[in-house]
Design a protein around this motif. Structure first.
Motif, mmCIF file in Angstrom:
data_model
loop_
_atom_site.group_PDB
_atom_site.id
_atom_site.type_symbol
_atom_site.label_atom_id
_atom_site.label_comp_id
_atom_site.label_asym_id
_atom_site.label_seq_id
_atom_site.Cartn_x
_atom_site.Cartn_y
_atom_site.Cartn_z
ATOM 1 N N ALA A 14 -22.224 -79.498 -26.412
ATOM 2 C CA ALA A 14 -22.972 -80.763 -26.335
ATOM 3 C C ALA A 14 -24.461 -80.535 -26.554
ATOM 4 C CB ALA A 14 -22.743 -81.418 -24.981
ATOM 5 N N TYR A 18 -23.101 -84.374 -20.936
ATOM 6 C CA TYR A 18 -22.335 -85.142 -19.943
ATOM 7 C C TYR A 18 -22.635 -84.475 -18.610
ATOM 8 C CZ TYR A 18 -17.759 -85.503 -17.389
ATOM 9 O OH TYR A 18 -16.748 -85.650 -16.472
ATOM 10 N N LYS A 21 -21.236 -88.375 -13.137
ATOM 11 C CA LYS A 21 -20.127 -89.288 -13.488
ATOM 12 C C LYS A 21 -20.370 -90.656 -12.872
ATOM 13 C CE LYS A 21 -16.882 -85.404 -13.346
ATOM 14 N NZ LYS A 21 -15.562 -84.906 -12.994
ATOM 15 N N SER A 119 -12.326 -75.546 -20.346
ATOM 16 C CA SER A 119 -11.631 -76.758 -19.932
ATOM 17 C C SER A 119 -11.611 -77.796 -21.054
ATOM 18 C CB SER A 119 -12.183 -77.306 -18.610
ATOM 19 O OG SER A 119 -13.282 -78.141 -18.810
ATOM 20 N N SER A 152 -10.085 -83.641 -18.133
ATOM 21 C CA SER A 152 -11.412 -83.030 -18.080
ATOM 22 C C SER A 152 -12.306 -83.754 -19.085
ATOM 23 C CB SER A 152 -11.340 -81.543 -18.420
ATOM 24 O OG SER A 152 -12.646 -81.000 -18.429
ATOM 25 N N GLY A 153 -13.428 -84.254 -18.594
ATOM 26 C CA GLY A 153 -14.276 -85.138 -19.394
ATOM 27 C C GLY A 153 -14.610 -84.616 -20.775
ATOM 28 N N SER A 154 -15.200 -83.410 -20.843
ATOM 29 C CA SER A 154 -15.710 -82.935 -22.128
ATOM 30 C C SER A 154 -14.604 -82.711 -23.157
ATOM 31 C CB SER A 154 -16.532 -81.657 -21.930
ATOM 32 O OG SER A 154 -15.752 -80.702 -21.251
ATOM 33 N N ARG A 157 -14.159 -84.842 -26.464
ATOM 34 C CA ARG A 157 -14.969 -84.658 -27.673
ATOM 35 C C ARG A 157 -14.394 -83.591 -28.598
ATOM 36 N NH1 ARG A 157 -19.973 -84.119 -23.904
ATOM 37 N NH2 ARG A 157 -19.199 -82.006 -24.208
ATOM 38 N N SER A 197 -18.223 -76.983 -12.673
ATOM 39 C CA SER A 197 -18.887 -78.139 -13.271
ATOM 40 C C SER A 197 -18.586 -79.447 -12.531
ATOM 41 C CB SER A 197 -18.652 -78.227 -14.783
ATOM 42 O OG SER A 197 -17.305 -78.341 -15.056
ATOM 43 N N SER A 198 -17.399 -79.554 -11.912
ATOM 44 C CA SER A 198 -17.121 -80.797 -11.161
ATOM 45 C C SER A 198 -18.113 -80.971 -10.017
ATOM 46 C CB SER A 198 -15.705 -80.796 -10.609
ATOM 47 O OG SER A 198 -14.805 -80.885 -11.676
ATOM 48 N N HIS A 201 -21.568 -81.949 -11.386
ATOM 49 C CA HIS A 201 -21.648 -83.380 -11.719
ATOM 50 C C HIS A 201 -22.061 -84.210 -10.492
ATOM 51 C CE1 HIS A 201 -20.104 -83.556 -15.824
ATOM 52 N NE2 HIS A 201 -19.165 -82.701 -15.515
ATOM 53 N N ASP A 289 -24.861 -74.565 -21.896
ATOM 54 C CA ASP A 289 -23.931 -75.338 -21.074
ATOM 55 C C ASP A 289 -24.120 -74.953 -19.615
ATOM 56 O OD1 ASP A 289 -22.626 -77.337 -22.257
ATOM 57 O OD2 ASP A 289 -21.008 -76.123 -23.067
HETATM 58 C C1 DP6 Z 1 -22.162 -78.941 -18.696
HETATM 59 O O1 DP6 Z 1 -15.947 -81.605 -18.749
HETATM 60 O O2 DP6 Z 1 -16.128 -79.473 -17.430
HETATM 61 O O3 DP6 Z 1 -20.415 -78.738 -20.261
HETATM 62 O O4 DP6 Z 1 -14.908 -83.776 -16.337
HETATM 63 O O5 DP6 Z 1 -15.231 -82.473 -14.239
HETATM 64 O O6 DP6 Z 1 -13.801 -81.541 -16.083
HETATM 65 P P1 DP6 Z 1 -15.000 -82.412 -15.703
HETATM 66 O O7 DP6 Z 1 -16.314 -81.691 -16.257
HETATM 67 P P2 DP6 Z 1 -16.552 -80.897 -17.612
HETATM 68 O O8 DP6 Z 1 -18.163 -80.958 -17.696
HETATM 69 C C2 DP6 Z 1 -18.833 -80.200 -18.636
HETATM 70 C C3 DP6 Z 1 -20.277 -80.538 -18.651
HETATM 71 C C4 DP6 Z 1 -21.161 -79.687 -19.545
HETATM 72 C C5 DP6 Z 1 -21.936 -80.586 -20.503
HETATM 73 C C6 DP6 Z 1 -21.145 -81.205 -21.625
HETATM 74 O O9 DP6 Z 1 -20.212 -80.570 -22.157
HETATM 75 O O10 DP6 Z 1 -21.497 -82.332 -22.015
#
Ligand code: DP6
Length: 338
Positions: A14, A18, A21, A119, A152-154, A157, A197-198, A201, A289
């Motif tokens: 990224a 992200y 949340k 993840s 998992s959020g990222s 993408r 990372s959780s 966040h 990251d």
């Molecule tokens: C720092 O996707 O690992 O990489 O949704 O809790 O599984 P969860 O989190 P995750 O967060 C990664 C965040 C990051 C920045 C990014 O990839 O945007």
């Protein structure tokens, strides 16, 4: 009948992060993010589904698949409920029964010592593999991405490429004309993350810098989007830098504070500053990251030049080279007699 599928899903890096949340139960982000989909840095996952009574999930981390050597992606006992929830989520979404024997074999094509989070690629691969086993491999990418995001959020993408923007529930590729890019990852250290990372966040919300964070990310996203379309390296580079520093500053000022940086991370960043990377004087998008490694997004044609520079300044550090990619793909799907 039994069905076997094999998929691969890349990681992504990224440039607008992200972080934070708005809904933790289904991973909705506080702000929109933008990433470059990678290619060789990927997870490979095979699922074999055969009839059986009840629901059986077997998970094996494998060190080889289709002639490629992998780092086994073992399932930690603590992650098992999360994986089972994800299976249930994907099957329920498609109205498929939670039944039969599911043998998952999976590994990462990341070199040893990479310290790259898996993840994003891991959940994207798992989501696509489950969908493909039940014959839903043609599902629109946006739908698969939204399902994967809940794991998992990222990971949402990693279904398209090369540039993907994630807004709320939607992740989709965006226009670009910056030219083909390479990600050089300067490996600093592979250590168990002090803060997952959780947790990160959640913790960033305690930083005094959290106030205004969503607006800052929003205006940088607009800037990077136009620099991608216009091919404006100066604006791209300086915005990447500001955004990466903003996220790490949130970590450094949280309550309690934490840091992923190692002394060498600071050395590499100081060198990049000395050559003006923070001002966009060189064609490098610098980002990090939730880890100590430094990513340099550069034009593909400059790979040899920057690899030489890194060898000269940081001879002890391995550098991983990956290029932009197109997103997760099904490699095969076979139906065989059980
Ligand atoms: C720092 O996707 O690992 O990489 O949704 O809790 O599984 P969860 O989190 P995750 O967060 C990664 C965040 C990051 C920045 C990014 O990839 O945007």
């Amino acid at each position: 009948m039994k069905t076997i599928v094999r998929v691969r899903a890349p990681s992504n890096i990224a440039v607008i992060k992200y972080m934070g949340k708005s809904d933790t139960s289904v991973n909705l982000p506080a702000n929109s993010s933008l990433s470059l989909t990678l290619d060789a840095l990927c997870t490979m996952t095979e699922i074999e589904h055969s009839p059986a009574s009840g629901f059986q999930l077997e998970w094996t981390g494998v060190s080889e698949m289709g002639g490629r050597s992998l780092r086994p992606l073992a399932l930690q006992e603590k992650d098992r409920p999360k994986m089972e929830r994800h299976f249930r989520r994907v099957l329920e979404h498609f109205g498929a029964p939670l039944a039969g024997r599911w043998q998952v074999r999976t590994g990462n094509a990341f070199p040893a010592g990479a310290g790259i989070a898996s993840s994003a690629s891991g959940f994207a691969a798992l989501t696509l593999a489950i969908a493909a086993v039940i014959g839903k491999q043609q599902t629109p990418r946006s739908e698969l991405a939204a399902l994967s995001r809940q794991g998992s959020g990222s990971s949402c993408r990693s279904f398209e490429g090369p540039w993907v923007q994630w807004d709320h529930e939607n992740a989709a590729s965006v226009e670009w004309s910056l030219g083909p890019l390479t990600d050089l990852v300067i490996l600093i250290e592979e250590s168990e993350k002090a803060v997952g990372s959780s947790e990160a966040h959640q913790r960033v919300r305690t930083s005094p810098n959290w106030s205004g964070r969503v607006e800052r990310a929003k205006s940088r996203l607009a800037r990077i989007r136009s620099s991608l379309v216009e091919g404006d390296w100066k604006s791209f580079s300086s915005t990447c830098w500001d955004e990466a520093m903003d996220m790490h500053e949130l970590f450094h000022t949280s309550e309690p504070s934490f840091s992923y940086w190692k002394p060498q991370t600071r050395e590499v960043l100081a060198w990049l500053e000395s050559i003006g990377a923070h001002r966009g004087d060189v064609k490098i998008g610098v980002t990090l990251d939730a880890g100590p490694n430094v990513h340099l997004l550069i034009p593909q044609r400059d790979e040899a030049f920057w690899l030489d520079k890194l060898e000269e300044h940081f001879p002890a550090n391995a550098v991983m080279v990956d290029r932009q990619g197109a997103g997760a793909e099904v490699l095969f799907r076979r139906e065989l007699p059980a």
